[in-house]
Design a protein around this motif. Sequence first.
Motif, PDB file in Angstrom:
ATOM      1  N   LYS A   1      38.967  55.831  38.417  1.00  0.00           N
ATOM      2  CA  LYS A   1      38.167  56.046  37.206  1.00  0.00           C
ATOM      3  C   LYS A   1      38.880  55.487  35.986  1.00  0.00           C
ATOM      4  O   LYS A   1      38.252  54.894  35.111  1.00  0.00           O
ATOM      5  CB  LYS A   1      37.883  57.532  37.010  1.00  0.00           C
ATOM      6  CG  LYS A   1      36.926  58.104  38.010  1.00  0.00           C
ATOM      7  CD  LYS A   1      36.734  59.585  37.784  1.00  0.00           C
ATOM      8  CE  LYS A   1      35.863  60.192  38.862  1.00  0.00           C
ATOM      9  NZ  LYS A   1      35.739  61.651  38.702  1.00  0.00           N
ATOM     10  N   ALA A   2      40.188  55.674  35.919  1.00  0.00           N
ATOM     11  CA  ALA A   2      40.957  55.234  34.760  1.00  0.00           C
ATOM     12  C   ALA A   2      41.010  53.724  34.642  1.00  0.00           C
ATOM     13  O   ALA A   2      40.934  53.178  33.539  1.00  0.00           O
ATOM     14  CB  ALA A   2      42.377  55.798  34.827  1.00  0.00           C
TER      15      ALA A   2
ATOM     16  N   ALA B   1      42.003  60.161  32.798  1.00  0.00           N
ATOM     17  CA  ALA B   1      41.864  58.710  32.810  1.00  0.00           C
ATOM     18  C   ALA B   1      42.497  58.100  31.566  1.00  0.00           C
ATOM     19  O   ALA B   1      43.241  57.120  31.659  1.00  0.00           O
ATOM     20  CB  ALA B   1      40.401  58.309  32.922  1.00  0.00           C
ATOM     21  N   GLU B   2      42.215  58.682  30.416  1.00  0.00           N
ATOM     22  CA  GLU B   2      42.779  58.154  29.175  1.00  0.00           C
ATOM     23  C   GLU B   2      44.299  58.300  29.164  1.00  0.00           C
ATOM     24  O   GLU B   2      45.013  57.381  28.747  1.00  0.00           O
ATOM     25  CB  GLU B   2      42.171  58.882  27.977  1.00  0.00           C
ATOM     26  CG  GLU B   2      42.590  58.284  26.649  1.00  0.00           C
ATOM     27  CD  GLU B   2      41.875  58.932  25.481  1.00  0.00           C
ATOM     28  OE1 GLU B   2      42.492  59.000  24.409  1.00  0.00           O
ATOM     29  OE2 GLU B   2      40.723  59.360  25.638  1.00  0.00           O
ATOM     30  N   ALA B   3      44.797  59.424  29.650  1.00  0.00           N
ATOM     31  CA  ALA B   3      46.245  59.644  29.702  1.00  0.00           C
ATOM     32  C   ALA B   3      46.916  58.603  30.593  1.00  0.00           C
ATOM     33  O   ALA B   3      47.980  58.082  30.257  1.00  0.00           O
ATOM     34  CB  ALA B   3      46.544  61.051  30.198  1.00  0.00           C
TER      35      ALA B   3
ATOM     36  N   ARG C   1      45.773  55.566  31.298  1.00  0.00           N
ATOM     37  CA  ARG C   1      45.714  54.253  30.652  1.00  0.00           C
ATOM     38  C   ARG C   1      46.729  54.150  29.520  1.00  0.00           C
ATOM     39  O   ARG C   1      47.324  53.099  29.310  1.00  0.00           O
ATOM     40  CB  ARG C   1      44.309  53.977  30.136  1.00  0.00           C
ATOM     41  CG  ARG C   1      43.322  53.581  31.212  1.00  0.00           C
ATOM     42  CD  ARG C   1      42.016  53.068  30.637  1.00  0.00           C
ATOM     43  NE  ARG C   1      41.343  54.065  29.830  1.00  0.00           N
ATOM     44  CZ  ARG C   1      40.431  54.917  30.263  1.00  0.00           C
ATOM     45  NH1 ARG C   1      40.081  54.890  31.528  1.00  0.00           N
ATOM     46  NH2 ARG C   1      39.855  55.777  29.454  1.00  0.00           N
ATOM     47  N   GLU C   2      46.922  55.234  28.783  1.00  0.00           N
ATOM     48  CA  GLU C   2      47.853  55.214  27.649  1.00  0.00           C
ATOM     49  C   GLU C   2      49.308  55.262  28.088  1.00  0.00           C
ATOM     50  O   GLU C   2      50.180  54.765  27.393  1.00  0.00           O
ATOM     51  CB  GLU C   2      47.564  56.382  26.709  1.00  0.00           C
ATOM     52  CG  GLU C   2      46.263  56.219  25.949  1.00  0.00           C
ATOM     53  CD  GLU C   2      45.961  57.404  25.056  1.00  0.00           C
ATOM     54  OE1 GLU C   2      46.801  58.328  24.956  1.00  0.00           O
ATOM     55  OE2 GLU C   2      44.876  57.402  24.443  1.00  0.00           O
ATOM     56  N   ASP C   3      49.569  55.881  29.226  1.00  0.00           N
ATOM     57  CA  ASP C   3      50.946  56.016  29.704  1.00  0.00           C
ATOM     58  C   ASP C   3      51.002  55.629  31.176  1.00  0.00           C
ATOM     59  O   ASP C   3      51.028  56.481  32.063  1.00  0.00           O
ATOM     60  CB  ASP C   3      51.432  57.451  29.494  1.00  0.00           C
ATOM     61  CG  ASP C   3      52.927  57.619  29.749  1.00  0.00           C
ATOM     62  OD1 ASP C   3      53.584  56.641  30.179  1.00  0.00           O
ATOM     63  OD2 ASP C   3      53.426  58.733  29.511  1.00  0.00           O
TER      64      ASP C   3
ATOM     65  N   GLN D   1      41.164  59.629  40.565  1.00  0.00           N
ATOM     66  CA  GLN D   1      41.374  59.662  39.120  1.00  0.00           C
ATOM     67  C   GLN D   1      41.837  58.306  38.592  1.00  0.00           C
ATOM     68  O   GLN D   1      41.386  57.842  37.541  1.00  0.00           O
ATOM     69  CB  GLN D   1      42.400  60.739  38.752  1.00  0.00           C
ATOM     70  CG  GLN D   1      41.912  62.140  38.987  1.00  0.00           C
ATOM     71  CD  GLN D   1      43.000  63.166  38.790  1.00  0.00           C
ATOM     72  OE1 GLN D   1      44.189  62.866  38.770  1.00  0.00           O
ATOM     73  NE2 GLN D   1      42.590  64.418  38.645  1.00  0.00           N
TER      74      GLN D   1
END
Length: 91
Positions: free
Chosen positions: A37-38, A2-4, A6-8, A34
């Motif tokens: 969730k992100a 999820a963080e990946a 959002r960041e990319d 996924q």
Amino acid sequence: MAEAFREDLAYAVRLLNNILADGNQEELQILLRQLTKAFRGMSKVDDQARFGRRSTDLMPSANANLEIRSLQTVLKMMGFRLVVQSIKQRH
């Protein structure tokens, strides 16, 4: 993941496009869960209210068929929309 995503965002889009091009339904369902969730909570409340339920409720379970509405909801949370593009170039 999820963080990946959002960041990319470009990575998330490339991955989604690759899975859509391959046509693997199971991989698409996993990725959409996924992505939900992100990006959950990043969409406008009125967008979710239009469906009458939370966006996560629209996501297919592992044994359910994917609905176009689910894909559209996730794409909208990401700030995108579904379009149709020709596979072959016309002359």
